[in-house]
Motif scaffolding. Structure first.
Motif, PDB file in Angstrom:
ATOM      1  N   CYS A   7       0.819  -1.206   0.000  1.00 47.44           N
ATOM      2  CA  CYS A   7       0.000   0.000   0.000  1.00 47.44           C
ATOM      3  C   CYS A   7       0.858   1.263   0.000  1.00 47.44           C
ATOM      4  N   CYS A   8       0.343   2.269  -0.664  1.00 42.64           N
ATOM      5  CA  CYS A   8       0.849   3.629  -0.533  1.00 42.64           C
ATOM      6  C   CYS A   8      -0.380   4.529  -0.554  1.00 42.64           C
ATOM      7  N   ASN A   9      -0.209   5.782  -0.787  1.00 39.29           N
ATOM      8  CA  ASN A   9      -1.350   6.696  -0.696  1.00 39.29           C
ATOM      9  C   ASN A   9      -2.393   6.436  -1.778  1.00 39.29           C
ATOM     10  N   GLN A  10      -1.966   6.456  -3.053  1.00 37.48           N
ATOM     11  CA  GLN A  10      -2.930   6.300  -4.130  1.00 37.48           C
ATOM     12  C   GLN A  10      -2.804   4.974  -4.877  1.00 37.48           C
ATOM     13  N   GLY A  11      -1.760   4.209  -4.608  1.00 36.90           N
ATOM     14  CA  GLY A  11      -1.643   2.883  -5.207  1.00 36.90           C
ATOM     15  C   GLY A  11      -1.189   2.875  -6.656  1.00 36.90           C
ATOM     16  N   ASN A  12      -0.437   3.890  -7.069  1.00 36.69           N
ATOM     17  CA  ASN A  12      -0.033   3.970  -8.466  1.00 36.69           C
ATOM     18  C   ASN A  12       1.468   3.915  -8.693  1.00 36.69           C
ATOM     19  N   ILE A  34      -4.330   3.532  -0.016  1.00 37.51           N
ATOM     20  CA  ILE A  34      -5.144   3.508   1.196  1.00 37.51           C
ATOM     21  C   ILE A  34      -5.774   4.854   1.509  1.00 37.51           C
ATOM     22  N   SER A  35      -5.533   5.850   0.667  1.00 42.08           N
ATOM     23  CA  SER A  35      -6.141   7.153   0.903  1.00 42.08           C
ATOM     24  C   SER A  35      -7.663   7.032   0.825  1.00 42.08           C
ATOM     25  N   ASN A  36      -8.330   7.624   1.788  1.00 39.72           N
ATOM     26  CA  ASN A  36      -9.792   7.692   1.687  1.00 39.72           C
ATOM     27  C   ASN A  36     -10.251   9.150   1.677  1.00 39.72           C
ATOM     28  N   HIS A  37      -9.355  10.015   1.212  1.00 35.77           N
ATOM     29  CA  HIS A  37      -9.679  11.437   1.067  1.00 35.77           C
ATOM     30  C   HIS A  37     -10.766  11.594   0.004  1.00 35.77           C
ATOM     31  N   PRO A  38     -11.780  12.398   0.267  1.00 33.64           N
ATOM     32  CA  PRO A  38     -12.904  12.526  -0.669  1.00 33.64           C
ATOM     33  C   PRO A  38     -12.509  13.013  -2.063  1.00 33.64           C
TER      34      PRO A  38
END
Length: 108
Positions: A7-12, A34-38
């Motif tokens: 995992c990282c923030n946006q998975g790219n 794993i970011s769940n920022h809207p």
């Protein structure tokens, strides 16, 4: 074969780069953000993330601060701090060097 979720923030970028290294070693690996920022359009629902985290035998988080999303899986999470994404490409030579070095230090 060990199942690993990277995992990282946006998975790219960071997680994809590490996933490629681990796949070459024969592990069953998935990368995700794993970011769940809207504002993040590609974010995973809580249900999807839970499914992936429950599936994994190990979770590798490539960030500087652990996400609250990982709280239920602390016992199988390895934190590898490589900072924020400054490469923009999972094949960037500097990132590949960093990830390969971190992989050699990592015990799965």
């Amino acid at each position: 074969t060990m199942k690993i979720l990277v995992c990282c923030n946006q998975g790219n970028v960071r997680s994809v780069g590490m996933a490629l290294i681990l796949k070459k070693e024969g592990y069953e690996v998935l990368a995700c953000g794993i970011s769940n920022h809207p504002d993040f359009k590609g974010r995973l629902s809580d249900e999807t993330f839970k499914m992936l985290a429950d599936w994994a035998e190990k979770i590798i988080y490539l960030g500087d601060l652990p996400s609250g999303r990982l709280n239920n899986w602390k016992e199988k999470t390895i934190i590898v701090n490589i900072g924020i994404d400054r490469w923009g490409n999972p094949f960037h030579p500097e990132l590949r060097d960093i990830l390969n070095k971190k992989r050699k230090e990592m015990v799965l």
